[in-house]
Every structure is written in structure tokens, then in C-alpha cells.
Design a protein around this motif. Structure first.
Motif, PDB file in Angstrom:
ATOM      1  N   TYR A 106      -0.787  -3.587  -8.855  1.00  0.00           N
ATOM      2  CA  TYR A 106      -0.012  -3.213  -7.549  1.00  0.00           C
ATOM      3  C   TYR A 106       0.150  -4.049  -6.818  1.00  0.00           C
ATOM      4  O   TYR A 106      -0.115  -4.354  -6.018  1.00  0.00           O
ATOM      5  CB  TYR A 106       0.050  -1.091  -7.208  1.00  0.00           C
ATOM      6  CG  TYR A 106      -0.635  -1.021  -8.899  1.00  0.00           C
ATOM      7  CD1 TYR A 106       0.178  -0.728  -9.728  1.00  0.00           C
ATOM      8  CD2 TYR A 106      -2.042   0.061  -8.433  1.00  0.00           C
ATOM      9  CE1 TYR A 106       0.123   0.804 -10.597  1.00  0.00           C
ATOM     10  CE2 TYR A 106      -2.264   1.399  -9.378  1.00  0.00           C
ATOM     11  CZ  TYR A 106      -1.437   1.323 -10.930  1.00  0.00           C
ATOM     12  OH  TYR A 106      -1.650   1.870 -11.237  1.00  0.00           O
ATOM     13  N   CYS A 107       1.895  -3.342  -6.784  1.00  0.00           N
ATOM     14  CA  CYS A 107       2.890  -4.495  -5.432  1.00  0.00           C
ATOM     15  C   CYS A 107       1.884  -4.395  -4.025  1.00  0.00           C
ATOM     16  O   CYS A 107       1.335  -2.708  -3.981  1.00  0.00           O
ATOM     17  CB  CYS A 107       4.283  -4.409  -5.811  1.00  0.00           C
ATOM     18  SG  CYS A 107       4.642  -4.766  -7.214  1.00  0.00           S
TER      19      CYS A 107
ATOM     20  N   CYS B 166       3.438  -0.864  -2.776  1.00  0.00           N
ATOM     21  CA  CYS B 166       3.394   0.105  -3.734  1.00  0.00           C
ATOM     22  C   CYS B 166       2.472   1.520  -3.401  1.00  0.00           C
ATOM     23  O   CYS B 166       1.551   1.731  -3.442  1.00  0.00           O
ATOM     24  CB  CYS B 166       2.969   0.055  -5.182  1.00  0.00           C
ATOM     25  SG  CYS B 166       3.506   0.963  -6.656  1.00  0.00           S
TER      26      CYS B 166
ATOM     27  N   HIS C 103       1.360   3.974  -6.158  1.00  0.00           N
ATOM     28  CA  HIS C 103       0.789   4.328  -7.129  1.00  0.00           C
ATOM     29  C   HIS C 103      -0.746   4.097  -6.758  1.00  0.00           C
ATOM     30  O   HIS C 103      -1.687   5.278  -7.490  1.00  0.00           O
ATOM     31  CB  HIS C 103       1.362   3.459  -8.035  1.00  0.00           C
ATOM     32  CG  HIS C 103       2.043   3.474  -9.285  1.00  0.00           C
ATOM     33  ND1 HIS C 103       2.297   4.603 -10.417  1.00  0.00           N
ATOM     34  CD2 HIS C 103       2.443   2.677 -10.352  1.00  0.00           C
ATOM     35  CE1 HIS C 103       2.798   5.123 -10.914  1.00  0.00           C
ATOM     36  NE2 HIS C 103       3.362   3.860 -10.281  1.00  0.00           N
TER      37      HIS C 103
ATOM     38  N   CYS D  92       4.165   1.767 -14.991  1.00  0.00           N
ATOM     39  CA  CYS D  92       2.915   0.810 -13.957  1.00  0.00           C
ATOM     40  C   CYS D  92       1.507   1.392 -14.392  1.00  0.00           C
ATOM     41  O   CYS D  92       0.616   0.382 -14.095  1.00  0.00           O
ATOM     42  CB  CYS D  92       3.653   0.380 -12.283  1.00  0.00           C
ATOM     43  SG  CYS D  92       5.035  -0.487 -12.181  1.00  0.00           S
TER      44      CYS D  92
ATOM     45  N   ASN E 158       8.750   7.425  -8.613  1.00  0.00           N
ATOM     46  CA  ASN E 158       9.604   6.739  -7.911  1.00  0.00           C
ATOM     47  C   ASN E 158      11.150   6.252  -7.956  1.00  0.00           C
ATOM     48  O   ASN E 158      11.644   5.233  -7.204  1.00  0.00           O
ATOM     49  CB  ASN E 158       9.169   5.731  -7.312  1.00  0.00           C
ATOM     50  CG  ASN E 158       8.643   4.565  -9.646  1.00  0.00           C
ATOM     51  OD1 ASN E 158       9.612   4.507  -9.902  1.00  0.00           O
ATOM     52  ND2 ASN E 158       7.418   3.977  -9.067  1.00  0.00           N
TER      53      ASN E 158
ATOM     54  N   GLY F 228       9.035   1.531 -13.157  1.00  0.00           N
ATOM     55  CA  GLY F 228       9.204  -0.176 -12.300  1.00  0.00           C
ATOM     56  C   GLY F 228       8.427  -0.998 -13.154  1.00  0.00           C
ATOM     57  O   GLY F 228       8.903  -2.480 -13.044  1.00  0.00           O
TER      58      GLY F 228
ATOM     59  N   ASN G 126       7.386   5.372  -3.422  1.00  0.00           N
ATOM     60  CA  ASN G 126       8.374   3.640  -3.474  1.00  0.00           C
ATOM     61  C   ASN G 126       8.000   2.864  -5.058  1.00  0.00           C
ATOM     62  O   ASN G 126       6.638   3.011  -4.999  1.00  0.00           O
ATOM     63  CB  ASN G 126       7.746   3.233  -2.415  1.00  0.00           C
ATOM     64  CG  ASN G 126       6.784   2.457  -1.335  1.00  0.00           C
ATOM     65  OD1 ASN G 126       7.204   1.643  -2.793  1.00  0.00           O
ATOM     66  ND2 ASN G 126       5.465   2.525  -0.782  1.00  0.00           N
ATOM     67  N   CYS G 127       8.896   2.533  -4.892  1.00  0.00           N
ATOM     68  CA  CYS G 127       9.233   1.212  -6.029  1.00  0.00           C
ATOM     69  C   CYS G 127       9.180   0.663  -5.272  1.00  0.00           C
ATOM     70  O   CYS G 127      10.385  -0.348  -5.253  1.00  0.00           O
ATOM     71  CB  CYS G 127       9.334   1.092  -7.281  1.00  0.00           C
ATOM     72  SG  CYS G 127       9.128   0.039  -8.192  1.00  0.00           S
ATOM     73  N   ASN G 128       8.604  -0.502  -3.617  1.00  0.00           N
ATOM     74  CA  ASN G 128       9.088  -0.846  -3.133  1.00  0.00           C
ATOM     75  C   ASN G 128      10.098  -2.557  -3.773  1.00  0.00           C
ATOM     76  O   ASN G 128      10.876  -2.895  -3.313  1.00  0.00           O
ATOM     77  CB  ASN G 128       8.964  -1.792  -2.481  1.00  0.00           C
ATOM     78  CG  ASN G 128       6.883  -2.251  -2.626  1.00  0.00           C
ATOM     79  OD1 ASN G 128       6.879  -3.209  -2.534  1.00  0.00           O
ATOM     80  ND2 ASN G 128       6.386  -1.676  -2.156  1.00  0.00           N
ATOM     81  N   SER G 129       9.440  -3.327  -4.986  1.00  0.00           N
ATOM     82  CA  SER G 129       9.453  -3.845  -5.826  1.00  0.00           C
ATOM     83  C   SER G 129      11.347  -3.891  -6.239  1.00  0.00           C
ATOM     84  O   SER G 129      12.163  -4.570  -6.378  1.00  0.00           O
ATOM     85  CB  SER G 129       8.980  -4.492  -7.235  1.00  0.00           C
ATOM     86  OG  SER G 129       7.757  -5.079  -6.425  1.00  0.00           O
TER      87      SER G 129
HETATM   88  S1  SF4 Z   1       6.664  -2.200  -9.637  1.00  0.00           S
HETATM   89 FE1  SF4 Z   1       7.386  -0.586  -8.293  1.00  0.00          FE
HETATM   90  S2  SF4 Z   1       6.087   0.826  -9.507  1.00  0.00           S
HETATM   91 FE2  SF4 Z   1       5.368  -0.519 -10.175  1.00  0.00          FE
HETATM   92  S3  SF4 Z   1       3.698  -1.780  -9.274  1.00  0.00           S
HETATM   93 FE3  SF4 Z   1       5.695  -2.894  -7.679  1.00  0.00          FE
HETATM   94  S4  SF4 Z   1       6.345  -1.054  -6.411  1.00  0.00           S
HETATM   95 FE4  SF4 Z   1       4.614   0.160  -7.750  1.00  0.00          FE
END
Ligand code: SF4
Ligand SMILES: Cc1ncc(C[n+]2csc(CCOP(=O)(O)OP(=O)(O)O)c2C)c(N)n1
Ligand code: SF4
Ligand code: SF4
Lengths: 73, 264
Positions: B31-32, B35, B37, B65, B135, B139, B225-228
């Protein structure tokens, strides 16, 4: 009166430098390193000995990087 | 040598108050950074460790994700086709009723392609736990608009923001499943602060305890959050979530012990 002291161990190589933990620390113990780890992330480091072992940092860390100890002295 | 501020005299087994649960593997999650998750995985794993049900638990992972959740949970996990996790979990639980069965699904998986499976598993009152990570975006595939995307929220497929005139309103699927007689416990939580994380863990514990008592379906939504996808730093993304998601997706229990909670 007994004083609560704490300490944490940071698994530097697991840290992704997201900074969510420093935002959660009540005693400003945490900052980001100048150096990067093997994945290229600025990891979190302790910058003082004011940890009270509250676990806030470990509880919000998405990557289970932090181990927490707490003692009464 | 640089000062480390380590206190080895405190780092003893009897002083240990928090360490990574044995119900997560040592694999580094993909995961980012920041995140939610990862936090949600950890809470599910901690609850399973604390209940001592590691060898009796079967998770069902989604497409999204968290498709690779089986790499991180240190117990059995079946990966399901997109949106079908509640149907797969239904089959597993009916065939192996002594097992603890849960699904772990994103909002695209659970509230778009899997809407039918979600609603019918909830309506049938299957004795499973559904963990729903909301989120507000797809993602995995690059931040497209989801059914849960807020009005005005920009995504890669709604670059000028979600226009409800043409794209419809966001779907509060948690409110919908709370109204179905088959759900026993329905709650909406978050994982952005220590207090929120601790509350979410309590809700997950209640959900798995309900399954132990054959109470029917427990549905735990976790705002994350899905910060990306949101194109914000993790800390800013959590703040954005508080300011924008929370007013629309109100935190708290919607249904406890089969009774709707009246929020007024
Ligand atoms: S894309 Fe969004 S949901 Fe997927 S791992 Fe990255 S931050 Fe998390
Ligand atoms: C049948 C099918 N349709 C579409 C896709 C493409 N797809 C993969 S993941 C995804 C949505 C993921 O979003 P979400 O469930 O919100 O999870 P997140 O990645 O945000 O955690 C989509 C549409 C697919 N893999 N299979
Ligand atoms: S345990 Fe509490 S006081 Fe210690 S570093 Fe973590 S958040 Fe700060
Ligand atoms: S929350 Fe975890 S991953 Fe993020 S900076 Fe802190 S220790 Fe590193």
C-alpha cells in the motif's frame, strides 16, 4: 508519585515515511530522518527522550513499524 | 555516535505494551505510504489474535488495492472475483459454519460491481462479517469516480468534480444495509487518529463476537484515505477526510443488536 516513562523501537526498514505517527504523538518525540532507508523513504526517528509509552504512534501506523514499551518508575 | 534516545532499561518484555500482531505476516505491505488499508488490516488481525481464532478464520479478499490481502493476513484467505466476496463468504460459512468468515472490500468492489451480492448477503442475514473500506474512489485502477465519491469531488473520471446532475448522488450503502432485517450490527468508523483506530477495533471485535454467537451479519464501514487517488499527502488526506467525508458519511453506530440507532 510514580512517573510513567516509555520507549519505542522503530523498524526502520518497514517505515514508509508517511508522517501519520508524528502527527499523533502528544510529546513531539518523532521527526523524519535526513537519511533514507532501503526503500528510499525518510523514516521516523526519536528526537528526544520524552516518550510516555502511550502507543498513539504505533496505533495509527499503517505498517506496524513501531513497538512500544511503558514502565512506572 | 549520533544520540538515539533509546532506553534499553525500559525495553523489557514485561514493559511491552504494543507490538505487531502475529496474525499479520512479516511481508511489507504494497500500500501507498499512509494508506488506511494497512491500519484496517492490522486491526482485523489484532482482533483475530485477541480472540484466539487464527486457525479458525477465513477471510475473503476483493478486487481492488487489497486484492493481495492474503500476503499480509497470517491465516486463510480466499480471493474472490470483483464484488463477489459476500457470495463466496456465504458459501464458505454455510459449508464450514464453525469457521469465522469475513470479507474485506473497497467501495468500488462492495458498492458498485458487488452491490447485488452485498445487499442480498445482508438481507439474508448471513452469519459473516463484512469489512467495508470506503475511500470514495477506485484506488487500484488510478482514482476513478466511485459510487461513494462526494459531490464536487474531483477524480480522474470526474476531473471537474462529481456533478450530481449527470453522475448521480453518492450511495450510502451502509445506511441501506442497516435498514435490512438481516443485519445485526452496522457501524461506520475511521482510522485516521489513535482514538478513531481504537474505536474501530472495538467495532471489529463486536462484529466477530456477534459471529461467534450466530447473530447474523455485522457490517463495519471504515472511512479511510486514498492519499494517492486524492492527490494529497497522507496527513493532509486525513484532514481532508475529516473536513469533507465526515459531514456526509457520519461516524457512529447505525444498528446495534438488530435495533436501529436513532441519531436525532
Ligand atoms: S491507491 Fe489509494 S487505496 Fe490504493 S494503496 Fe494507494 S492510497 Fe491506498
Ligand atoms: C470485472 C472487473 N471489472 C473491473 C475491474 C477493474 N477494477 C479493478 S479494482 C477496481 C475498483 C477498486 O476500487 P475499490 O473497490 O474502491 O478499492 P480500492 O482500490 O480503492 O481499495 C476496478 C474497477 C476488474 N478488475 N474486474
Ligand atoms: S508512544 Fe506515545 S509518546 Fe511515545 S513516541 Fe509514540 S506517540 Fe509519542
Ligand atoms: S506511521 Fe509508520 S510508516 Fe508512517 S512514518 Fe510513522 S512509523 Fe513510518
Amino acid at each position: 508519585m510514580a512517573k510513567v516513562v516509555g520507549d519505542i523501537i522503530i523498524d526502520i526498514e518497514r517505515c514508509k515515511g508517511c508522517e501519520v505517527c508524528n502527527a499523533a504523538c502528544p510529546n513531539d518525540v518523532l521527526e523524519m530522518s535526513q537519511e533514507v532507508n532501503g526503500k528510499g523513504y525518510h523514516y521516523v526517528i526519536k528526537v528526544n527522550a520524552d516518550c510516555i509509552g502511550c502507543s498513539n504512534c504505533a496505533v495509527v501506523c499503517p505498517d506496524a513499524v513501531i513497538t512500544v514499551y511503558r514502565a512506572k518508575v | 555516535m549520533a544520540q538515539t534516545f533509546d532506553r534499553p532499561e525500559i525495553q523489557t518484555p514485561e514493559n511491552l505494551v504494543y507490538s505487531k500482531t502475529t496474525c499479520l505476516t512479516d511481508n511489507v505491505m504494497h500500500y501507498c505510504p499512509g494508506c488506511g488499508h494497512g491500519t484496517a488490516h492490522r486491526l482485523v488481525a489484532e482482533v483475530i489474535e485477541e480472540m484466539g481464532i487464527q486457525s479458525e478464520t477465513i477471510g475473503v479478499a476483493p478486487v481492488g488495492c487489497s486484492v493481495l490481502a492474503y500476503n499480509y493476513f497470517n491465516f486463510d484467505v480466499q480471493q474472490a472475483a470483483h464484488g463477489r466476496a459476500p457470495a463466496v463468504a456465504t458459501a464458505i460459512k454455510r459449508l464450514l459454519p464453525e469457521k469465522y468468515v469475513f470479507t474485506y472490500q473497497g467501495d468500488g468492489d462492495l458498492a458498485a460491481i458487488g452491490t447485488a451480492e452485498t445487499i442480498h448477503a445482508c438481507n439474508r442475514g448471513e452469519n459473516i462479517v463484512i469489512v467495508f473500506i470506503n475511500n470514495g474512489i477506485y484506488g487500484m485502477t488510478g482514482g476513478q469516480m466511485a459510487p461513494t465519491t462526494l459531490p464536487g469531488m474531483p477524480t480522474s473520471t470526474s476531473p471537474y468534480g462529481r456533478d450530481v446532475e449527470t453522475m448521480g448522488n453518492p450511495l450510502k450503502i451502509t445506511e441501506i444495509v442497516a435498514m435490512l432485517p438481516g443485519t445485526h450490527f452496522v457501524t461506520r468508523q475511521a482510522v485516521h487518529t489513535p482514538a478513531a483506530v481504537r474505536k474501530t477495533k472495538k467495532s471489529l471485535r463486536m462484529a466477530f463476537e456477534n459471529q461467534k454467537l450466530n447473530k447474523g451479519l455485522s457490517f463495519v464501514e471504515i472511512l479511510s484515505n486514498c492519499n494517492s487517488g486524492w492527490k494529497l499527502s497522507p496527513v493532509k488526506a486525513n484532514k481532508w477526510m475529516v473536513d469533507n467525508m465526515f459531514p456526509f458519511y457520519e461516524l457512529g453506530d447505525l444498528k446495534v443488536n438488530g435495533e436501529m440507532i436513532n441519531k436525532d
